[in-house]
Scaffold this motif. Structure first.
Motif, PDB file in Angstrom:
ATOM      1  N   GLU A  15      -8.740 171.956 109.358  1.00 31.38           N
ATOM      2  CA  GLU A  15      -8.745 173.312 108.795  1.00 31.38           C
ATOM      3  C   GLU A  15      -8.829 173.266 107.266  1.00 31.38           C
ATOM      4  O   GLU A  15      -7.857 172.858 106.610  1.00 31.38           O
ATOM      5  N   MET A  17      -8.443 175.585 105.356  1.00 29.39           N
ATOM      6  CA  MET A  17      -7.328 176.420 104.908  1.00 29.39           C
ATOM      7  C   MET A  17      -6.108 175.555 104.551  1.00 29.39           C
ATOM      8  O   MET A  17      -5.432 175.766 103.545  1.00 29.39           O
ATOM      9  N   VAL A  18      -5.872 174.562 105.400  1.00 36.62           N
ATOM     10  CA  VAL A  18      -4.709 173.696 105.205  1.00 36.62           C
ATOM     11  C   VAL A  18      -4.961 172.681 104.107  1.00 36.62           C
ATOM     12  O   VAL A  18      -4.101 172.470 103.236  1.00 36.62           O
ATOM     13  N   THR A  21      -4.830 174.248 100.735  1.00 35.56           N
ATOM     14  CA  THR A  21      -3.459 174.610 100.400  1.00 35.56           C
ATOM     15  C   THR A  21      -2.668 173.382  99.938  1.00 35.56           C
ATOM     16  O   THR A  21      -1.963 173.419  98.928  1.00 35.56           O
ATOM     17  N   GLY A  24      -3.486 172.323  96.593  1.00 38.71           N
ATOM     18  CA  GLY A  24      -2.831 173.203  95.628  1.00 38.71           C
ATOM     19  C   GLY A  24      -1.372 172.824  95.421  1.00 38.71           C
ATOM     20  O   GLY A  24      -0.878 172.779  94.291  1.00 38.71           O
ATOM     21  N   VAL A  25      -0.685 172.556  96.527  1.00 37.52           N
ATOM     22  CA  VAL A  25       0.731 172.209  96.449  1.00 37.52           C
ATOM     23  C   VAL A  25       0.911 170.902  95.671  1.00 37.52           C
ATOM     24  O   VAL A  25       1.789 170.784  94.812  1.00 37.52           O
ATOM     25  N   MET A  28       0.234 171.404  91.990  1.00 41.59           N
ATOM     26  CA  MET A  28       1.381 172.072  91.383  1.00 41.59           C
ATOM     27  C   MET A  28       2.485 171.061  91.065  1.00 41.59           C
ATOM     28  O   MET A  28       3.079 171.077  89.997  1.00 41.59           O
ATOM     29  N   GLY A  87       1.323 171.636 114.180  1.00 41.97           N
ATOM     30  CA  GLY A  87       1.768 172.971 114.579  1.00 41.97           C
ATOM     31  C   GLY A  87       2.062 172.994 116.062  1.00 41.97           C
ATOM     32  O   GLY A  87       2.423 174.007 116.625  1.00 41.97           O
ATOM     33  N   GLU A 108       6.602 169.546 110.885  1.00 42.03           N
ATOM     34  CA  GLU A 108       6.107 170.701 111.645  1.00 42.03           C
ATOM     35  C   GLU A 108       5.540 171.764 110.723  1.00 42.03           C
ATOM     36  O   GLU A 108       6.076 172.014 109.646  1.00 42.03           O
ATOM     37  N   LYS A 109       4.448 172.377 111.161  1.00 43.12           N
ATOM     38  CA  LYS A 109       3.938 173.554 110.462  1.00 43.12           C
ATOM     39  C   LYS A 109       4.725 174.756 110.956  1.00 43.12           C
ATOM     40  O   LYS A 109       5.001 174.823 112.155  1.00 43.12           O
ATOM     41  N   PRO A 110       5.063 175.734 110.203  1.00 43.52           N
ATOM     42  CA  PRO A 110       4.847 175.781 108.762  1.00 43.52           C
ATOM     43  C   PRO A 110       5.857 174.888 108.040  1.00 43.52           C
ATOM     44  O   PRO A 110       7.035 174.888 108.387  1.00 43.52           O
ATOM     45  N   TRP A 111       5.396 174.147 107.071  1.00 46.08           N
ATOM     46  CA  TRP A 111       6.279 173.202 106.391  1.00 46.08           C
ATOM     47  C   TRP A 111       6.916 173.868 105.182  1.00 46.08           C
ATOM     48  O   TRP A 111       6.477 174.934 104.729  1.00 46.08           O
ATOM     49  N   ASN A 113       7.515 173.399 101.319  1.00 44.83           N
ATOM     50  CA  ASN A 113       6.838 172.628 100.276  1.00 44.83           C
ATOM     51  C   ASN A 113       7.702 171.545  99.662  1.00 44.83           C
ATOM     52  O   ASN A 113       7.282 170.397  99.538  1.00 44.83           O
ATOM     53  N   GLN A 114       8.925 171.903  99.260  1.00 50.92           N
ATOM     54  CA  GLN A 114       9.760 170.927  98.555  1.00 50.92           C
ATOM     55  C   GLN A 114      10.118 169.752  99.473  1.00 50.92           C
ATOM     56  O   GLN A 114      10.156 168.598  99.043  1.00 50.92           O
TER      57      GLN A 114
END
Lengths: 152, 394
Positions: A15, A17-18, A21, A24-25, A28, A87, A108-111, A113-114
């Protein structure tokens, strides 16, 4: 670990999308270097070309599922820490696979971030430690073997 | 008295009647007999009927002779004549017809004795058959009700299995976009904070940034709501947990409430009076279905604004009591008895399957518990569940 060194993370998820993301994480956070691909075959290509510290893979993908991909990744780069990001609700079979193919972690999704970042950093650290041991940094051979066993 | 002679005359057809005939005076004494009566009872002239026909000193029990004499109307009755040796009694149909003079006065009574033993035997056999039939019908009805319940349970199992599959698939499908949303909120916040640092002081920018932060808050709430729903769905369907487990019933109630959030909205206040109850051994999937069914009924019973009260407590005898009470429209008394019957529903077509409470009843009794209902139209309904803590080994 060298302070300037940015551990290299390979992210594989079908995906976009994942993967976008996660890019991005990681951007950051800034302490990790991310390569993200959407096809497991591409991931294997990367593993064939350059060294990674952590391999983070989705579970269910059309061409090659996460467990198969990580098994192949293990052959290419046995020292790299392998993480499954899923997921899928079937926790039991996922945990079984941790033992079967020597996963470092299962997320597991949703994870969170930290949490994810912390796991990635620890996984990278483990990989570096393994590499140093394998490079003969441990003075006592027997001790090395024990640590190696412990880590695996 | 000419007519008397005429009726019993030698050439009268009644002389050859198929049953014994006797003419009695109003003191029960036999005046005349037809041929068959004489053959059967001998010459009984002057003797009373009970003496001549049944060897009795007193009038037979249930005799209507006096009624006939007093009322001037014919009567018919049955007499059971028991032998002393305990054989089955013989039955006689006794008809008494008044003989009336010109003034309407009863002057004599015509008696017909018909042996009804065979008829009575057939009748009794019929009664017995009809009783047996009644028993069998009752048993069949019971079996049918059991079958209905079993069918309801099967449908439910099937439904739960599909719900489990659906939940597993849904969970997996939703987790990917949800993971993206949740993760990106962090990144967005990080970026906004970065912008804030760089753009502070520029006209209108900080207000815009403020609004963006508020939106992020909302998105945080929204995503965590989605996460809760998905967790509840998984929890509720229990996916692969159809076996006995020792679980916290409050969790089951909460997951059912979470799934009903949309229907509860702001219009129904949920009052929780949760007592300290230990984990209970049960089939969690089935138990959650019970909570769901009861709460859904409660929600649907409240047309506008209302309140649902949920109370739990541990009784001294080690039983768990759960109460689900709504202040909705209530159930009329004449329907209260039927509400646990499979197929009974008061809801419009398509809204209720009529199985919800039947399933609840079956599940609770299947766990060795009880489920009771109290309701008053216009005031509300309360379901009380009593459950043992531990299941008896089968």
């Amino acid at each position: 670990m060298n302070d300037d060194y940015k551990p290299k993370i390979l992210v594989v998820d079908d995906e976009p999308m994942v993967t976008r993301t996660l890019e991005g994480v990681l951007r950051m956070d800034g302490t990790l270097e991310c390569t993200a691909v959407n096809r497991p075959a591409e991931g294997l290509d990367h593993l064939g070309k350059s060294q990674f510290d952590v391999i983070l893979s989705d579970f269910i993908m059309p061409e090659l599922d996460g467990l198969e991909f990580l098994s192949k990744a293990r052959e290419l780069q046995p020292e790299a820490s392998r993480i499954l990001l899923t997921g899928y609700a079937d926790k039991e079979s996922a945990i079984r696979s941790i033992n079967e193919i020597g996963l470092y972690q299962y997320i597991e999704k949703p994870w969170h971030n930290q949490q994810l970042l912390m796991i990635l950093r620890n996984a990278a650290e483990r990989t570096c430690l393994l590499r140093r041991l394998n490079n003969g940094e441990g003075s006592d051979g027997e001790l090395r073997q024990q640590i190696w066993k412990m880590l695996i | 008295m000419e007519d008397v002679d005429l009726i019993m005359a030698e050439d009268c057809p009644l002389e050859h009647f198929i049953d014994p005939l006797s003419r009695l005076d109003i003191g029960r004494r036999i005046l005349r007999q037809n041929r068959l009566s004489t053959e059967r009872f001998g010459d009984a002239g002057g003797r009373t009927c009970h003496e001549a026909h049944f060897n009795r000193d007193e009038p037979c029990e249930g005799c209507l002779f006096q009624n006939v004499v007093d009322g001037g109307r014919a009567e018919r009755w049955y007499l059971a004549d028991r032998d002393e040796d305990g054989k089955p009694p013989s039955y006689y149909e006794i008809s008494l017809i008044p003989v009336v003079d010109e003034d309407g006065k009863v002057t004599a009574v015509q008696e017909v004795i018909r042996d009804a033993t065979a008829t009575v035997a057939v009748e009794q056999h019929l009664i017995q058959l009809s009783e047996n039939l009644g028993h069998q019908t009752h048993k069949l009805r019971k079996d049918l009700a059991e079958l209905h319940k079993a069918q309801a349970a099967l449908i439910q199992t099937e439904k739960l299995a599909s719900l489990g599959k659906l939940a597993a698939g849904l969970t997996h499908e939703i987790h990917t976009p949800l993971g993206t949303l949740v993760a990106n909120l962090d990144v967005l916040r990080y970026e906004i904070n970065g912008m804030k640092a760089e753009l502070t002081g520029q006209d209108g920018v900080s207000e815009r940034l403020q609004r963006m932060e508020e939106l992020l808050e909302l998105h945080d709430m929204a995503t965590s709501r989605i996460q809760t729903i998905i967790r509840s769905l998984r929890e509720f369907a229990h996916l692969d947990r159809a076996v006995m487990e020792t679980v916290d019933l409050h969790e089951g109630i909460e997951s059912a409430l979470n799934l009903l959030t949309y229907e509860i909205k702001q219009r129904i206040e949920i009052e929780r009076h949760y007592g300290k109850i230990p984990p209970v051994q049960c089939r969690p999937d089935a138990m959650n279905q019970v909570f769901m069914n009861l709460l859904q009924n409660a929600v649907q019973a409240i047309p506008d604004m209302g309140r649902i009260r949920i109370a739990t407590r541990l009784e001294g005898d080690g039983q768990i009591v759960l109460e689900f009470e709504d202040d909705g429209k209530g159930i009329p008394a004449d329907r209260l008895e039927q509400i646990f019957d499979p197929g009974f529903t008061s809801k419009p077509r398509g809204v209720g399957s009529g199985l919800g409470l039947a399933i609840a009843h079956q599940t609770i009794t299947g766990h060795g518990g009880t489920i009771d209902v109290r309701s008053k139209p216009g005031e509300g309904t309360r379901f009380t569940l009593v459950l043992p803590l531990v299941q008896e080994p089968v």
